[in-house]
Design a protein around this motif. Structure first.
Motif, PDB file in Angstrom:
ATOM      1  N   ALA A  63       0.821  -1.204   0.000  1.00 15.14           N
ATOM      2  CA  ALA A  63       0.000   0.000   0.000  1.00 15.14           C
ATOM      3  C   ALA A  63       0.856   1.254   0.000  1.00 15.14           C
ATOM      4  N   ALA A  64       1.955   1.249   0.764  1.00 14.82           N
ATOM      5  CA  ALA A  64       2.838   2.414   0.785  1.00 14.82           C
ATOM      6  C   ALA A  64       3.481   2.620  -0.581  1.00 14.82           C
ATOM      7  N   TRP A  65       3.864   1.543  -1.254  1.00 11.32           N
ATOM      8  CA  TRP A  65       4.443   1.660  -2.593  1.00 11.32           C
ATOM      9  C   TRP A  65       3.422   2.237  -3.565  1.00 11.32           C
ATOM     10  N   ALA A  66       2.185   1.770  -3.492  1.00 14.17           N
ATOM     11  CA  ALA A  66       1.144   2.255  -4.399  1.00 14.17           C
ATOM     12  C   ALA A  66       0.903   3.750  -4.217  1.00 14.17           C
ATOM     13  N   LEU A  67       0.857   4.220  -2.974  1.00 14.06           N
ATOM     14  CA  LEU A  67       0.629   5.640  -2.737  1.00 14.06           C
ATOM     15  C   LEU A  67       1.840   6.476  -3.144  1.00 14.06           C
ATOM     16  N   ALA A  68       3.046   5.971  -2.897  1.00 13.99           N
ATOM     17  CA  ALA A  68       4.233   6.732  -3.257  1.00 13.99           C
ATOM     18  C   ALA A  68       4.356   6.910  -4.758  1.00 13.99           C
ATOM     19  N   HIS A  69       3.913   5.918  -5.540  1.00 14.97           N
ATOM     20  CA  HIS A  69       4.049   5.987  -6.989  1.00 14.97           C
ATOM     21  C   HIS A  69       2.832   6.590  -7.687  1.00 14.97           C
ATOM     22  N   TYR A  70       1.636   6.393  -7.127  1.00 12.68           N
ATOM     23  CA  TYR A  70       0.420   6.805  -7.836  1.00 12.68           C
ATOM     24  C   TYR A  70      -0.504   7.670  -6.988  1.00 12.68           C
ATOM     25  N   GLY A  71      -0.142   7.948  -5.744  1.00 14.63           N
ATOM     26  CA  GLY A  71      -0.954   8.788  -4.892  1.00 14.63           C
ATOM     27  C   GLY A  71      -0.383  10.189  -4.792  1.00 14.63           C
ATOM     28  N   PRO A  72      -1.008  11.060  -4.035  1.00 17.47           N
ATOM     29  CA  PRO A  72      -0.473  12.409  -3.833  1.00 17.47           C
ATOM     30  C   PRO A  72       0.806  12.378  -3.015  1.00 17.47           C
ATOM     31  N   GLN A  73       1.615  13.410  -3.164  1.00 15.07           N
ATOM     32  CA  GLN A  73       2.883  13.489  -2.434  1.00 15.07           C
ATOM     33  C   GLN A  73       2.618  13.551  -0.929  1.00 15.07           C
ATOM     34  N   GLY A  74       3.343  12.741  -0.175  1.00 17.26           N
ATOM     35  CA  GLY A  74       3.187  12.723   1.269  1.00 17.26           C
ATOM     36  C   GLY A  74       1.892  12.098   1.746  1.00 17.26           C
ATOM     37  N   ALA A  75       1.332  11.163   0.993  1.00 18.98           N
ATOM     38  CA  ALA A  75       0.056  10.551   1.366  1.00 18.98           C
ATOM     39  C   ALA A  75       0.225   9.668   2.595  1.00 18.98           C
ATOM     40  N   ILE A  76      -0.793   9.674   3.448  1.00 16.29           N
ATOM     41  CA  ILE A  76      -0.824   8.849   4.657  1.00 16.29           C
ATOM     42  C   ILE A  76      -2.128   8.065   4.642  1.00 16.29           C
ATOM     43  N   LEU A  77      -2.032   6.752   4.609  1.00 20.32           N
ATOM     44  CA  LEU A  77      -3.212   5.892   4.565  1.00 20.32           C
ATOM     45  C   LEU A  77      -3.642   5.561   5.987  1.00 20.32           C
ATOM     46  N   GLN A  78      -4.841   5.998   6.347  1.00 22.30           N
ATOM     47  CA  GLN A  78      -5.388   5.750   7.677  1.00 22.30           C
ATOM     48  C   GLN A  78      -6.326   4.545   7.622  1.00 22.30           C
ATOM     49  N   PRO A  79      -6.580   3.897   8.771  1.00 19.81           N
ATOM     50  CA  PRO A  79      -7.528   2.777   8.782  1.00 19.81           C
ATOM     51  C   PRO A  79      -8.886   3.197   8.224  1.00 19.81           C
ATOM     52  N   GLY A  80      -9.416   2.417   7.339  1.00 16.59           N
ATOM     53  CA  GLY A  80     -10.696   2.717   6.709  1.00 16.59           C
ATOM     54  C   GLY A  80     -10.561   3.382   5.364  1.00 16.59           C
ATOM     55  N   ASP A  81      -9.380   3.938   5.030  1.00 16.24           N
ATOM     56  CA  ASP A  81      -9.193   4.554   3.719  1.00 16.24           C
ATOM     57  C   ASP A  81      -9.093   3.473   2.646  1.00 16.24           C
ATOM     58  N   SER A  82      -9.456   3.849   1.433  1.00 19.19           N
ATOM     59  CA  SER A  82      -9.489   2.895   0.323  1.00 19.19           C
ATOM     60  C   SER A  82      -8.509   3.312  -0.756  1.00 19.19           C
ATOM     61  N   LEU A  83      -7.980   2.310  -1.434  1.00 18.40           N
ATOM     62  CA  LEU A  83      -7.086   2.529  -2.575  1.00 18.40           C
ATOM     63  C   LEU A  83      -7.736   2.086  -3.877  1.00 18.40           C
ATOM     64  N   ASP A  84      -9.060   1.982  -3.885  1.00 14.89           N
ATOM     65  CA  ASP A  84      -9.749   1.440  -5.058  1.00 14.89           C
ATOM     66  C   ASP A  84      -9.602   2.314  -6.290  1.00 14.89           C
ATOM     67  N   GLN A  85      -9.341   3.606  -6.127  1.00 10.86           N
ATOM     68  CA  GLN A  85      -9.268   4.504  -7.270  1.00 10.86           C
ATOM     69  C   GLN A  85      -7.888   4.520  -7.935  1.00 10.86           C
ATOM     70  N   LEU A  86      -6.931   3.852  -7.339  1.00 15.12           N
ATOM     71  CA  LEU A  86      -5.610   3.808  -7.955  1.00 15.12           C
ATOM     72  C   LEU A  86      -5.598   2.846  -9.136  1.00 15.12           C
ATOM     73  N   PRO A  87      -4.768   3.070 -10.130  1.00 11.84           N
ATOM     74  CA  PRO A  87      -4.697   2.157 -11.287  1.00 11.84           C
ATOM     75  C   PRO A  87      -4.143   0.794 -10.890  1.00 11.84           C
ATOM     76  N   VAL A  88      -4.403  -0.198 -11.706  1.00 11.19           N
ATOM     77  CA  VAL A  88      -3.951  -1.560 -11.399  1.00 11.19           C
ATOM     78  C   VAL A  88      -2.426  -1.644 -11.406  1.00 11.19           C
ATOM     79  N   ALA A  89      -1.744  -0.710 -12.089  1.00  6.03           N
ATOM     80  CA  ALA A  89      -0.280  -0.714 -12.066  1.00  6.03           C
ATOM     81  C   ALA A  89       0.264  -0.444 -10.675  1.00  6.03           C
ATOM     82  N   ALA A  90      -0.553   0.118  -9.779  1.00 10.25           N
ATOM     83  CA  ALA A  90      -0.127   0.369  -8.408  1.00 10.25           C
ATOM     84  C   ALA A  90       0.026  -0.915  -7.611  1.00 10.25           C
TER      85      ALA A  90
END
Length: 523
Positions: A164-191
């Motif tokens: 999940a951290a790799w997916a956000l670092a490559h395809y999420g906003p800069q400095g993203a922090i994933l909290q419990p309950g947050d979803s990564l469904d909108q990220l591309p499958v390459a993530a």
């Protein structure tokens, strides 16, 4: 993978920091070359290239080159056509890997352990340490500032799992922090860290985002990718790693304690005799340290700090592991002839970054060689210092069935890789010709034993023949037109023995009539 794991395999409070050095190779090249990497660094298109079988290929680009249409993996000729003003330099993957390992150790200031995320990323376990930086947002801000000060462009993210951290670092906003309950469904499958072929298959199936995979029956995806065992080729494995449902082992980077000794001098020294005395003391101290660890030095680095702040460095590589202080000091002495001490040297440091296990007692053979003269390793060291490292070569066996490729010449300090002993060989002649010479052979049948041959204008009657020993072409090195060889050990009427071979068969479809060659001379 056909069944979903029954329970999560990660603790709910685990936090992972992913650091993606987006332009590691190009940024490191700028640092090595001393180029400015701040504002305006991407004004001119720049790229790094590596040699391939089909020519130079682009391995890294800066922003200006990307905007001009140059992409990683493009052939240099095609990139020149798109961007004629493109400036290129050779890539250094080994140097990039070494730098990444050093950064992984440096990044442990934000967590108890770190791991490599090749080819250009780091993973740091920051569980339970965010409060030391005022929270996770403060930790990311501190990491981003520290990395930027070192001259690198990076993207960071924190999540409960490495995937999940790799997916956000490559395809999420800069400095993203994933909290419990947050979803990564909108990220591309390459993530999901899938290889390009798998991503292409998913897109052709209409699955472009992670959330769309949840709408497909798991059994259907399992059947589609049942033959793909590698995680990068199976989206189900990556999806479970992303959610923390299956473990993802990470190999921490551990620091290596490099043997090091140093002397802080009470008064700066300027004369060579005093410097030789300090060098001898350093070598003796380092040898005692190596003896305690049962190690021998292969590479040594000497650093001398001058009063004005300049650091003089000399490096030495040995042909074999050694703990002889006199030998090491004598070799370093030749490298200090051009030293300019200036106002004096106030600190001397000697370290051994490359060591090998060495028993506490030398072997009798080596001791006898030292008694009667000098050992082979010491002789190689002295010749390399006097003539240069490129003037001394030694033959080493190479794993190849072709006799002309069975050995190669390497520098004396280069370690052996594959051994000829790993391949089963029959008896070989004592002397091989530099290049096999063509001969004319008379034989009873196309596949029969030779009876007579002509070489260098003389006709030789064959009294005895043994063979054939067939050597097939090495398909991983040679083209499909190379023919099978059939070797014979023969003896003529005067008792001279030769090693000849027939290249090809009569009906192999790879040429005309088979040709004969003389490869070597037997005792």
């Amino acid at each position: 993978m056909t069944d979903r794991p029954s329970s999560p395999s990660r603790p709910s409070n685990r936090r992972i920091l992913s650091i993606w050095l987006a332009r590691l190779a190009i940024d490191r090249w700028r640092l090595v070359e001393g180029l400015r990497a701040g504002e305006g660094a991407d004004a001119n298109p720049q790229a790094l290239i590596s040699e391939t079988a089909h020519g130079p290929r682009i391995t890294a680009t800066n922003t200006a080159a990307q905007e001009a249409g140059v992409q990683t993996g493009t052939m240099l000729a095609d990139a020149r056509a798109l961007c004629p003003e493109l400036a290129v330099a050779p890539a250094d993957p080994a140097g990039d890997r070494a730098l990444l390992e050093a950064l992984a150790l440096w990044a442990q200031r934000w967590g108890p352990w770190s791991a490599l995320d090749l080819p250009d990323g780091l993973v740091v376990d920051v569980t339970g340490v965010a409060h030391l930086f005022g929270g996770e947002a403060g930790l990311i801000a501190d990491a981003a500032q520290s990395i930027a000060r070192r001259g690198f462009a990076a993207r960071l993210a924190i999540a409960p799992t490495a995937g999940a951290a790799w997916a956000l670092a490559h395809y999420g906003p800069q400095g993203a922090i994933l909290q419990p309950g947050d979803s990564l469904d909108q990220l591309p499958v390459a993530a999901l860290r899938l290889d390009p072929a798998t991503v292409l298959v998913l897109r052709r199936l209409g699955l472009k985002r992670i959330g769309e995979l949840s709408g497909v029956a798991r059994d259907a995806l399992a059947r589609r990718f049942r033959n793909h065992k590698a995680p990068a080729a199976n989206p189900l494995i990556r999806l479970d790693q992303l959610r923390g449902l299956v473990p993802e082992p990470l190999l921490p980077v551990l620091p290596v304690d490099v043997p090091l000794v140093q002397r802080r001098l009470m008064e700066p020294i300027r004369h060579r005799s005093l410097l030789d005395q300090v060098l001898g003391d350093l070598c003796a101290d380092l040898v005692r340290l190596l003896e305690g660890r049962a190690l021998g030095a292969r590479r040594l680095e000497l650093a001398l700090w001058k009063v004005d702040g300049e650091v003089l460095q000399r490096r030495l590589e040995l042909a074999a592991a050694s703990r002889d202080p006199a030998h090491i000091a004598a070799l370093f002495g030749r490298k200090l002839d051009d030293i300019d001490a200036g106002f004096g040297i106030e600190l001397a440091r000697l370290r051994a970054p490359w060591t090998e296990p060495l028993p506490l007692s030398q072997r009798d053979f080596e001791a006898a060689a030292e008694t009667h003269g000098t050992s082979l390793a010491a002789c190689i060291d002295r010749l390399s210092i006097r003539l240069g490292p490129d003037a001394v070569r030694r033959p080493v066996p190479r794993a190849s069935y072709g006799p002309e490729r069975a050995q190669r010449w390497v520098p004396p300090l280069e370690s052996e890789s594959a051994s000829q002993g790993d391949l089963p060989f029959h008896a070989r002649p004592l002397k091989l010709l530099d290049r096999a010479e063509p001969i004319a052979v008379l034989y009873a049948s196309p596949d029969g034993l030779p009876r007579r041959f002509r070489w260098r204008g003389q006709v030789h009657e064959i009294a005895r023949a043994e063979g054939p020993e067939r050597i097939a072409p090495e398909w991983w090195r040679e083209s499909s037109t190379v023919r099978l060889r059939a070797y014979y050990r023969i003896e003529d009427g005067e008792g001279r023995r030769y090693w000849i071979y027939r290249a090809g068969l009569a009906d192999d479809g790879r040429g005309g009539v088979p040709e004969w060659f003389l490869q070597g001379l037997c005792a």
